[in-house]
Write a protein that holds these residues in place. Structure first.
Motif, PDB file in Angstrom:
ATOM      1  N   GLU B 283       6.415   6.201   1.158  1.00  0.00           N
ATOM      2  CA  GLU B 283       6.907   7.534   0.793  1.00  0.00           C
ATOM      3  C   GLU B 283       5.998   8.186  -0.248  1.00  0.00           C
ATOM      4  O   GLU B 283       5.555   9.312  -0.064  1.00  0.00           O
ATOM      5  CB  GLU B 283       8.327   7.409   0.262  1.00  0.00           C
ATOM      6  CG  GLU B 283       8.937   8.745  -0.083  1.00  0.00           C
ATOM      7  CD  GLU B 283      10.405   8.601  -0.441  1.00  0.00           C
ATOM      8  OE1 GLU B 283      11.094   7.737   0.132  1.00  0.00           O
ATOM      9  OE2 GLU B 283      10.845   9.362  -1.322  1.00  0.00           O
ATOM     10  N   PHE B 284       5.697   7.452  -1.306  1.00  0.00           N
ATOM     11  CA  PHE B 284       4.792   7.985  -2.318  1.00  0.00           C
ATOM     12  C   PHE B 284       3.349   7.791  -1.845  1.00  0.00           C
ATOM     13  O   PHE B 284       3.042   6.850  -1.109  1.00  0.00           O
ATOM     14  CB  PHE B 284       5.017   7.270  -3.652  1.00  0.00           C
ATOM     15  CG  PHE B 284       6.329   7.603  -4.314  1.00  0.00           C
ATOM     16  CD1 PHE B 284       6.429   8.711  -5.153  1.00  0.00           C
ATOM     17  CD2 PHE B 284       7.458   6.825  -4.107  1.00  0.00           C
ATOM     18  CE1 PHE B 284       7.630   9.022  -5.771  1.00  0.00           C
ATOM     19  CE2 PHE B 284       8.668   7.131  -4.725  1.00  0.00           C
ATOM     20  CZ  PHE B 284       8.756   8.240  -5.549  1.00  0.00           C
ATOM     21  N   GLU B 285       2.473   8.691  -2.301  1.00  0.00           N
ATOM     22  CA  GLU B 285       1.053   8.594  -1.935  1.00  0.00           C
ATOM     23  C   GLU B 285       0.474   7.227  -2.299  1.00  0.00           C
ATOM     24  O   GLU B 285      -0.309   6.647  -1.558  1.00  0.00           O
ATOM     25  CB  GLU B 285       0.245   9.681  -2.654  1.00  0.00           C
ATOM     26  CG  GLU B 285       0.441  11.080  -2.109  1.00  0.00           C
ATOM     27  CD  GLU B 285      -0.229  11.290  -0.774  1.00  0.00           C
ATOM     28  OE1 GLU B 285      -1.036  10.440  -0.353  1.00  0.00           O
ATOM     29  OE2 GLU B 285       0.077  12.306  -0.119  1.00  0.00           O
ATOM     30  N   VAL B 286       0.882   6.724  -3.450  1.00  0.00           N
ATOM     31  CA  VAL B 286       0.313   5.451  -3.896  1.00  0.00           C
ATOM     32  C   VAL B 286       0.754   4.315  -2.968  1.00  0.00           C
ATOM     33  O   VAL B 286       0.001   3.360  -2.741  1.00  0.00           O
ATOM     34  CB  VAL B 286       0.678   5.173  -5.373  1.00  0.00           C
ATOM     35  CG1 VAL B 286       2.169   4.921  -5.561  1.00  0.00           C
ATOM     36  CG2 VAL B 286      -0.133   4.009  -5.931  1.00  0.00           C
ATOM     37  N   GLU B 287       1.922   4.444  -2.378  1.00  0.00           N
ATOM     38  CA  GLU B 287       2.366   3.437  -1.400  1.00  0.00           C
ATOM     39  C   GLU B 287       1.508   3.502  -0.154  1.00  0.00           C
ATOM     40  O   GLU B 287       1.175   2.474   0.450  1.00  0.00           O
ATOM     41  CB  GLU B 287       3.829   3.660  -1.040  1.00  0.00           C
ATOM     42  CG  GLU B 287       4.795   3.350  -2.166  1.00  0.00           C
ATOM     43  CD  GLU B 287       6.244   3.590  -1.763  1.00  0.00           C
ATOM     44  OE1 GLU B 287       7.008   2.625  -1.713  1.00  0.00           O
ATOM     45  OE2 GLU B 287       6.618   4.756  -1.499  1.00  0.00           O
ATOM     46  N   SER B 288       1.173   4.708   0.243  1.00  0.00           N
ATOM     47  CA  SER B 288       0.343   4.881   1.431  1.00  0.00           C
ATOM     48  C   SER B 288      -1.041   4.261   1.220  1.00  0.00           C
ATOM     49  O   SER B 288      -1.575   3.582   2.100  1.00  0.00           O
ATOM     50  CB  SER B 288       0.221   6.384   1.710  1.00  0.00           C
ATOM     51  OG  SER B 288      -0.742   6.615   2.695  1.00  0.00           O
ATOM     52  N   TYR B 289      -1.567   4.485   0.034  1.00  0.00           N
ATOM     53  CA  TYR B 289      -2.875   3.905  -0.305  1.00  0.00           C
ATOM     54  C   TYR B 289      -2.848   2.381  -0.214  1.00  0.00           C
ATOM     55  O   TYR B 289      -3.698   1.753   0.427  1.00  0.00           O
ATOM     56  CB  TYR B 289      -3.271   4.355  -1.717  1.00  0.00           C
ATOM     57  CG  TYR B 289      -4.450   3.617  -2.303  1.00  0.00           C
ATOM     58  CD1 TYR B 289      -5.748   3.902  -1.888  1.00  0.00           C
ATOM     59  CD2 TYR B 289      -4.267   2.636  -3.275  1.00  0.00           C
ATOM     60  CE1 TYR B 289      -6.825   3.226  -2.430  1.00  0.00           C
ATOM     61  CE2 TYR B 289      -5.346   1.950  -3.816  1.00  0.00           C
ATOM     62  CZ  TYR B 289      -6.620   2.248  -3.385  1.00  0.00           C
ATOM     63  OH  TYR B 289      -7.688   1.577  -3.916  1.00  0.00           O
ATOM     64  N   LEU B 290      -1.843   1.784  -0.849  1.00  0.00           N
ATOM     65  CA  LEU B 290      -1.765   0.320  -0.858  1.00  0.00           C
ATOM     66  C   LEU B 290      -1.517  -0.219   0.539  1.00  0.00           C
ATOM     67  O   LEU B 290      -2.077  -1.242   0.939  1.00  0.00           O
ATOM     68  CB  LEU B 290      -0.659  -0.139  -1.814  1.00  0.00           C
ATOM     69  CG  LEU B 290      -0.907   0.160  -3.298  1.00  0.00           C
ATOM     70  CD1 LEU B 290       0.324  -0.195  -4.117  1.00  0.00           C
ATOM     71  CD2 LEU B 290      -2.124  -0.610  -3.802  1.00  0.00           C
ATOM     72  N   ASP B 291      -0.671   0.473   1.274  1.00  0.00           N
ATOM     73  CA  ASP B 291      -0.373   0.056   2.642  1.00  0.00           C
ATOM     74  C   ASP B 291      -1.659   0.024   3.471  1.00  0.00           C
ATOM     75  O   ASP B 291      -1.938  -0.940   4.191  1.00  0.00           O
ATOM     76  CB  ASP B 291       0.636   1.045   3.236  1.00  0.00           C
ATOM     77  CG  ASP B 291       1.061   0.660   4.633  1.00  0.00           C
ATOM     78  OD1 ASP B 291       1.695  -0.410   4.772  1.00  0.00           O
ATOM     79  OD2 ASP B 291       0.777   1.408   5.587  1.00  0.00           O
ATOM     80  N   HIS B 292      -2.450   1.067   3.313  1.00  0.00           N
ATOM     81  CA  HIS B 292      -3.724   1.125   4.034  1.00  0.00           C
ATOM     82  C   HIS B 292      -4.647  -0.025   3.622  1.00  0.00           C
ATOM     83  O   HIS B 292      -5.275  -0.660   4.475  1.00  0.00           O
ATOM     84  CB  HIS B 292      -4.402   2.469   3.767  1.00  0.00           C
ATOM     85  CG  HIS B 292      -5.779   2.570   4.343  1.00  0.00           C
ATOM     86  ND1 HIS B 292      -6.009   2.846   5.666  1.00  0.00           N
ATOM     87  CD2 HIS B 292      -7.001   2.365   3.779  1.00  0.00           C
ATOM     88  CE1 HIS B 292      -7.310   2.832   5.898  1.00  0.00           C
ATOM     89  NE2 HIS B 292      -7.930   2.551   4.776  1.00  0.00           N
TER      90      HIS B 292
END
Lengths: 405, 405
Positions: B283-292
């Motif tokens: 949901e948060f941008e930082v989650e997207s970064y880590l997920d990637h």
């Protein structure tokens, strides 16, 4: 549980035995139903829950004027069992409580900083908890089975609203003080914002009005560790094996964020438990500490609760909620005396963030006491620096209520 | 792999296309056998490995005097593919290399800070790697099956000894410079300590003589995430499913330690990818970064290698190995010009640790250049602050060798 040679540290020192004059003694939690299936509790993010049962503890006596209430708000892995020794620990299977008194026993008791011979002290488990209050472990009345991930998203705001409902049920209009650390500190702040006229003093320890990007990141990885555990089964694991591996990893990582680099260096350094190399097992002291934290946590916590509570921590943003993004504007609502306490080596809710909050209160022309406590214990300091914290609380509790002069 | 809207950042900017005058062009790795089953390579912690094949890349031409060698030592997730474009990426299935040039392409190439028109540049995958050099993925000659955890424990010292053997095989006696960042920086230091007369200059970027207790802790949790993955099967997973969930969690967590709090705040803050709440998904941008980061890492890395390499990182302690615990005493061995570069917001190998190392060199009366580069990119800065790093390298490479008056 491994009886680790390296005792878990830092930890609060001991706590009083139940028969000590400084202890609140044996405690019994109570439970109150605060919402029903017919009259469910509406949630900030939408949806509702009902029935809701809330488990809480109280210490001391409510004064005839009902003006001596101190509400304590607990943190992520905390609970309503703040002080004393749980008389029902065996009955409820909460066996870890046989070994330790409540989590703030050094602060709360007769003659202590939060003096239970003077104040009526109250703490409630929050919604989504795994310690008695309704949460994902509870049965969903629609299915007769545990909610799991069908439990709705809860927020810090919901917790505070439900605590207010508890106070209503107990006939308490105003609180002398609301106090909490970490996620508990965010509830204390939310109390001052949501119910400005019900809170005379708010004490926010080791918490800021919102979590940093780095804090969001740690929470996200912890949740991933849980949700990627094959025993997670989309949260529907109660009848089978628990996602304990994932939960242990999440907890181990979180514990790194609770200590400081300097504190870890001082306490563990690079010392080894044994000299011979062990491949990838526990070898360094710091590994032993984390291993112990992971193992003991899974015995007392629920993985789904961990997801819900960390998400509530993520979402909380006082400025966004109460000030359209402007923290000063949000602070203008406050009618309480506020004390903000940060700890110098806390890197989860940093002194800089806490100072920013204190400055916002100043800019909103609100009374504020801000103290940055020098400490090597990191975020854990709010549970460890008991002498300093006790001293600060003791004096701040005597602050005259706003508008009293 | 999710085509994440939020590009992984921070990252080095681009890199040169293979036909650019600044690129080393298309590259082909070479492999050399440096130990046999009959003559295995003895390891620092005991045991031996044989055969060993080492994959390495070189750029530029070896001078007739063999005095222009720059040895680059790579970091945890790095490899020998330092610059240019891998001509064999499709053949070897290393498809991620089709999208990016080598990991230090901005620094290494014709006319760049490490100028391949002037220097003969060499980098070898270290022992235990999953990129061509013998490691836990390789077949154990005793069983005919992948080593897995029967691969012996390897150390930074082993890596350096094996690199020395590679230089011997290539007829190179001395290196003009050895340079590396992070775990590569520890190898550069180990080179200066283990082979004082073979190293004219050593450049240690974002690394210190040993990992802190906090660094040990992060490594321990990362390994736990891998080893608790039910697909881990005690490391014997090659024929079946990989422990990708655990490896992804380990990598996500590690990436938090590679960025700084301020850098994360600036890059992601609390921004959301979508406004509606997603429960526990990204949901948060930082989650997207880590997920990637987690997803892409498991496509290119081996979980067992992660265990061995992080353990080598844990174990390295230059003072313990070379100075009986005294870093100054260890530094007295050094005969190289040394440059130590820290980055102000690096909290994995902190400026304080790097400064302590530089001071130890001073106290040992050794020449040292120490620079603390102001940066918001945390530990990643050594791969991101290319302009500053390039400038520092360019000038330091011109330092006269020790004893040249």
């Amino acid at each position: 549980m491994s009886d680790s040679a390296s005792a878990p540290v830092p930890r609060r020192p001991g706590g009083d035995p139940p028969d000590s004059p400084g202890s609140v003694g044996m405690t019994c939690a109570r439970t109150l139903q605060l919402a029903t299936g017919q009259n469910p509790f509406a949630l900030e993010m939408g949806g509702s829950v009902g029935p809701i049962h809330v488990e809480y503890e109280t210490y001391g006596e409510l004064s005839p004027g009902r003006d001596n209430v101190i509400l304590i708000t607990h943190a992520l892995s905390g609970d309503a069992h703040v002080a004393g020794w749980d008389a029902d620990a065996k009955k409820t299977g909460r066996l870890w409580r046989l070994k330790h008194p409540g989590w703030w026993d050094d602060i709360v008791g007769p003659g202590k900083a939060i003096d239970t011979s003077r104040y009526f002290v109250l703490c409630a488990n929050f919604l989504g908890s795994c310690y008695g209050t309704t949460g994902p472990m509870s049965d969903n009345p629609a299915t007769g089975r545990p909610y799991g991930l069908s439990f709705p998203v809860v927020t810090v705001g919901d917790w505070v609203q439900l605590q207010a409902r508890l106070l209503d049920a107990l006939g308490i209009d105003r609180v002398h003080t609301v106090v909490g650390g970490s996620l508990g500190g965010q509830q204390a702040l939310e109390w001052a914002l949501a119910f400005p006229h019900r809170v005379e003093r708010a004490i926010v320890l080791a918490a800021s009005p919102r979590l940093s990007a780095q804090g969001l990141a740690f929470n996200a990885v912890g949740r991933q560790a849980i949700m990627k555990d094959p025993h997670f089964h989309d949260g529907d694991y109660y009848a089978i094996a628990q996602p304990n591996h994932g939960l242990a990893v999440a907890r181990m990582m979180a514990h790194i964020t609770y200590l400081s680099e300097e504190g870890m260096h001082e306490k563990f350094g690079r010392r080894r438990r044994r000299q011979q190399r062990s491949g990838f097992g526990v070898e360094f002291e710091v590994e032993s500490y984390l291993d112990h934290q992971g193992r003991s946590f899974v015995e007392r916590f629920d993985a789904n609760s961990y997801l819900y509570i960390t998400r509530a921590m993520d979402y909380y943003d006082a400025a966004a909620k109460w000030g359209q993004g402007d923290l000063v504007q949000a602070c203008r609502r406050i009618r309480s005396q506020v004390m903000v306490v940060s700890f110098s080596s806390d890197w989860l809710y940093t002194p800089a963030q806490c100072r920013e909050f204190a400055l916002a209160l100043c800019r909103a022309h609100k009374p504020v006491t801000y103290v940055n406590v020098p400490s090597r214990f990191g975020h854990d300091a709010f549970l460890v620096e008991n002498q300093t914290v006790g001293h600060l609380l003791h004096h701040f509790l005597k602050t005259p209520p706003p508008g009293s002069s």
